[in-house]
Write a protein that holds these residues in place. Structure first.
Motif, PDB file in Angstrom:
ATOM      1  N   ARG A  70       1.607  27.154  50.662  1.00 12.48           N
ATOM      2  CA  ARG A  70       2.727  27.814  51.029  1.00 12.48           C
ATOM      3  C   ARG A  70       3.541  28.036  50.309  1.00 12.48           C
ATOM      4  O   ARG A  70       3.809  28.497  49.867  1.00 12.48           O
ATOM      5  CB  ARG A  70       2.991  28.677  52.951  1.00 12.48           C
ATOM      6  CG  ARG A  70       3.161  30.098  52.532  1.00 12.48           C
ATOM      7  CD  ARG A  70       3.369  30.635  53.835  1.00 12.48           C
ATOM      8  NE  ARG A  70       3.539  29.663  54.484  1.00 12.48           N
ATOM      9  CZ  ARG A  70       4.486  30.511  55.892  1.00 12.48           C
ATOM     10  NH1 ARG A  70       4.496  31.153  56.322  1.00 12.48           N
ATOM     11  NH2 ARG A  70       5.123  29.163  56.141  1.00 12.48           N
TER      12      ARG A  70
ATOM     13  N   SER B 162       4.569  42.360  45.154  1.00 11.07           N
ATOM     14  CA  SER B 162       3.731  41.027  45.330  1.00 11.07           C
ATOM     15  C   SER B 162       3.199  40.202  44.125  1.00 11.07           C
ATOM     16  O   SER B 162       3.797  39.067  44.799  1.00 11.07           O
ATOM     17  CB  SER B 162       3.439  41.466  46.554  1.00 11.07           C
ATOM     18  OG  SER B 162       3.397  42.405  47.327  1.00 11.07           O
TER      19      SER B 162
ATOM     20  N   ALA C 290       5.189  36.940  42.761  1.00  8.58           N
ATOM     21  CA  ALA C 290       4.338  35.374  42.994  1.00  8.58           C
ATOM     22  C   ALA C 290       4.829  34.658  41.660  1.00  8.58           C
ATOM     23  O   ALA C 290       5.010  34.049  41.707  1.00  8.58           O
ATOM     24  CB  ALA C 290       3.757  35.542  43.220  1.00  8.58           C
TER      25      ALA C 290
ATOM     26  N   THR D  54       7.989  33.228  41.746  1.00  2.80           N
ATOM     27  CA  THR D  54       8.467  32.373  41.485  1.00  2.80           C
ATOM     28  C   THR D  54       7.489  31.072  40.888  1.00  2.80           C
ATOM     29  O   THR D  54       8.213  29.999  40.614  1.00  2.80           O
ATOM     30  CB  THR D  54       7.803  32.749  42.890  1.00  2.80           C
ATOM     31  OG1 THR D  54       8.133  33.627  43.451  1.00  2.80           O
ATOM     32  CG2 THR D  54       8.298  30.535  43.669  1.00  2.80           C
TER      33      THR D  54
ATOM     34  N   VAL E  58      -0.864  31.212  43.629  1.00  2.00           N
ATOM     35  CA  VAL E  58       0.135  32.253  43.426  1.00  2.00           C
ATOM     36  C   VAL E  58      -0.485  33.494  44.689  1.00  2.00           C
ATOM     37  O   VAL E  58       0.456  33.972  44.885  1.00  2.00           O
ATOM     38  CB  VAL E  58      -0.713  33.118  41.752  1.00  2.00           C
ATOM     39  CG1 VAL E  58       0.733  33.999  41.442  1.00  2.00           C
ATOM     40  CG2 VAL E  58       0.279  31.796  40.724  1.00  2.00           C
TER      41      VAL E  58
ATOM     42  N   THR F  66       0.746  32.874  47.477  1.00  2.00           N
ATOM     43  CA  THR F  66       3.180  33.234  47.929  1.00  2.00           C
ATOM     44  C   THR F  66       2.639  34.552  47.631  1.00  2.00           C
ATOM     45  O   THR F  66       3.659  36.028  48.121  1.00  2.00           O
ATOM     46  CB  THR F  66       3.640  32.840  46.046  1.00  2.00           C
ATOM     47  OG1 THR F  66       3.375  31.817  45.980  1.00  2.00           O
ATOM     48  CG2 THR F  66       4.567  33.189  46.094  1.00  2.00           C
ATOM     49  N   ALA F  67       1.903  35.430  47.047  1.00  2.00           N
ATOM     50  CA  ALA F  67       1.779  36.664  47.263  1.00  2.00           C
ATOM     51  C   ALA F  67       1.509  37.281  48.404  1.00  2.00           C
ATOM     52  O   ALA F  67       1.395  38.774  49.078  1.00  2.00           O
ATOM     53  CB  ALA F  67       0.792  36.899  45.577  1.00  2.00           C
TER      54      ALA F  67
ATOM     55  N   TYR G 217       4.212  37.349  50.263  1.00  2.00           N
ATOM     56  CA  TYR G 217       5.386  38.699  50.557  1.00  2.00           C
ATOM     57  C   TYR G 217       5.272  39.665  50.560  1.00  2.00           C
ATOM     58  O   TYR G 217       5.940  40.150  51.229  1.00  2.00           O
ATOM     59  CB  TYR G 217       5.882  38.252  49.150  1.00  2.00           C
ATOM     60  CG  TYR G 217       6.589  39.521  48.262  1.00  2.00           C
ATOM     61  CD1 TYR G 217       7.967  39.184  48.384  1.00  2.00           C
ATOM     62  CD2 TYR G 217       6.563  41.007  48.041  1.00  2.00           C
ATOM     63  CE1 TYR G 217       8.897  39.852  48.050  1.00  2.00           C
ATOM     64  CE2 TYR G 217       7.133  41.538  47.515  1.00  2.00           C
ATOM     65  CZ  TYR G 217       8.084  41.014  47.935  1.00  2.00           C
ATOM     66  OH  TYR G 217       9.279  41.564  47.421  1.00  2.00           O
TER      67      TYR G 217
END
Length: 410
Positions: A47, A181, A185, A188, A206, A209-210, A213
């Protein structure tokens, strides 16, 4: 806008494997790096990523653990195995060879060299055969050109974005939030592309991260969250989605990763930043909650199929890769310009303060107070006759006062 490459690190799964192979807990590893145990859990789940000096220390420690593991493997390979009993040959040259002395090791026999097999030769075509009827000689194919970072990002986005949007929809129950989201991701990931491109599982990077968020508690304060979206048209899908949304976020994420995506239990535990027993406990609680409202989904295989159907029934699209890349670059430029503007404003304010600030101490003036009983001051005017006479009398008399009286005897 991309950043420069940092110190390479193994994948989150490999980090966890190296720590467990060294018989270290997350707390012990955190003490050796100088961070909190929660930070190590975030690094092993993928993460978050270490930066700066913490990244260098973490990379050196992982490299040391990997070298220790390799040395242990080499030492285990060098351990002599018990030799098989010698075979007796009654005839041949070996029978006449002298017996080896006890305790002396026998020289290893040279391995036979591999014999090169002759390649079949193609017979030349007869001269009478037409030149056009001969088989054409295949030309060597040129090596494929390496992909540019933009092309590699576009390929990753087109491959994984639609599935990630459907999975995020199962976590949030909101179509627009799921698309946003996933786009955030990937933006980022584009900002940190040198790091993501070297990762062994960029899709997992990914996805983590999604999910983070999408399940952020700050989402509830957005105006969009106050207006509910239309539910699915199918009553069964609507019931299943409401059941998922009633689960705690951690249980819901564990259920989607294990029964929806199909990860194994250690990978699910690493991505949710939990231990393997804790992830198993969350999974069991989530399955019990779903089976309590929908008994037909008690079987994990049926639950997996229903989750896939629920995500596929919704028409969830994703933006084009160039649009996502340009959006991420615009956000990066905006943040950079905002930081520059804030720095310039801070410098200007500091310069103005230094310019206008006093250079010495000035005591404050006490506030005035009204004094009563003092007659008002009047301007002098012409003297009257009496005042003139009095003034002349005072001038004529002695200014030393009356004579001094001394005591005398009678």
């Amino acid at each position: 806008m991309t950043r420069g490459p940092a110190t390479p690190l193994p994948s989150p799964k490999a980090r966890r494997r190296l720590r467990e192979a060294a018989s270290l807990t997350q707390t012990q590893l955190a003490e050796r790096v100088g961070v909190a145990p929660g930070t190590v859990r975030a690094w092993e789940s993928g993460r978050t990523t270490p930066r700066g000096r913490k990244r260098e220390a973490y990379a050196r420690l992982l490299k040391t653990l990997a070298e220790e593991e390799e040395s242990a493997a080499r030492q285990a390979a060098r351990t002599p195995q018990p030799a098989p009993p010698p075979k007796t040959e009654p005839t041949g040259d070996r029978a006449s060879a002298p017996e080896a002395c006890p305790g002396a090791e026998a020289e290893p026999e040279p391995e036979p060299e591999p014999v090169a097999m002759p390649m079949p030769m193609r017979e030349p075509a007869p001269a009478s055969q037409a030149r056009s009827t001969r088989e054409p000689v295949p030309e060597p194919r040129p090596a494929p050109a390496p992909l540019t970072p933009a092309q590699a990002f576009d390929a990753l986005y087109e491959f994984s974005a639609p599935a990630l949007v459907r999975q995020t929809f199962l976590l949030t129950g909101r179509r627009e939030q799921a698309r946003e989201s996933v786009e955030r991701a990937f933006q980022t990931a584009w900002e940190r592309w040198p790091e993501v491109a070297r990762d062994r599982d960029p899709v997992g990077w990914v996805r983590a991260t999604a999910y983070e968020y999408a399940l952020s508690p700050w989402q509830r304060f957005r105006p969009r969250h106050r207006h509910p979206e239309p539910p699915p048209a199918d009553p069964g899908d609507r019931t299943l989605l409401n059941t998922l949304l009633r689960l705690p976020p951690r249980h819901r994420r564990t259920l989607v990763l294990y029964d929806g995506v199909g990860l194994d239990l250690p990978e699910t535990a690493a991505e949710t930043e939990a231990s393997t027993p804790a992830a198993a406990h969350r999974l069991l609680r989530a399955r019990e909650a779903v089976a309590g409202r929908l008994p037909a989904l008690a079987d994990p295989q049926v639950l997996h199929r229903r989750l896939a159907e629920l995500a596929s029934n919704e028409r969830l699209g994703a933006a084009r890769p160039p649009t996502v890349r340009r959006g991420g670059e615009r956000r990066a430029r905006f943040r950079t310009r905002a930081a520059i503007a804030f720095t310039v404003a801070l410098i200007g304010t500091t310069a103005l303060t230094v310019r206008t600030a006093p250079t010495h101490y000035e005591p404050p003036v006490s506030p005035g107070q009204a004094v009563r009983g003092v007659p008002p001051r009047v301007a002098p005017g012409s003297l009257s006759d009496e005042e003139l006479e009095l003034r002349q009398k005072l001038r004529d008399q002695m200014q030393d006062g009356p004579e001094r009286l001394s005591p005398q005897l009678e």
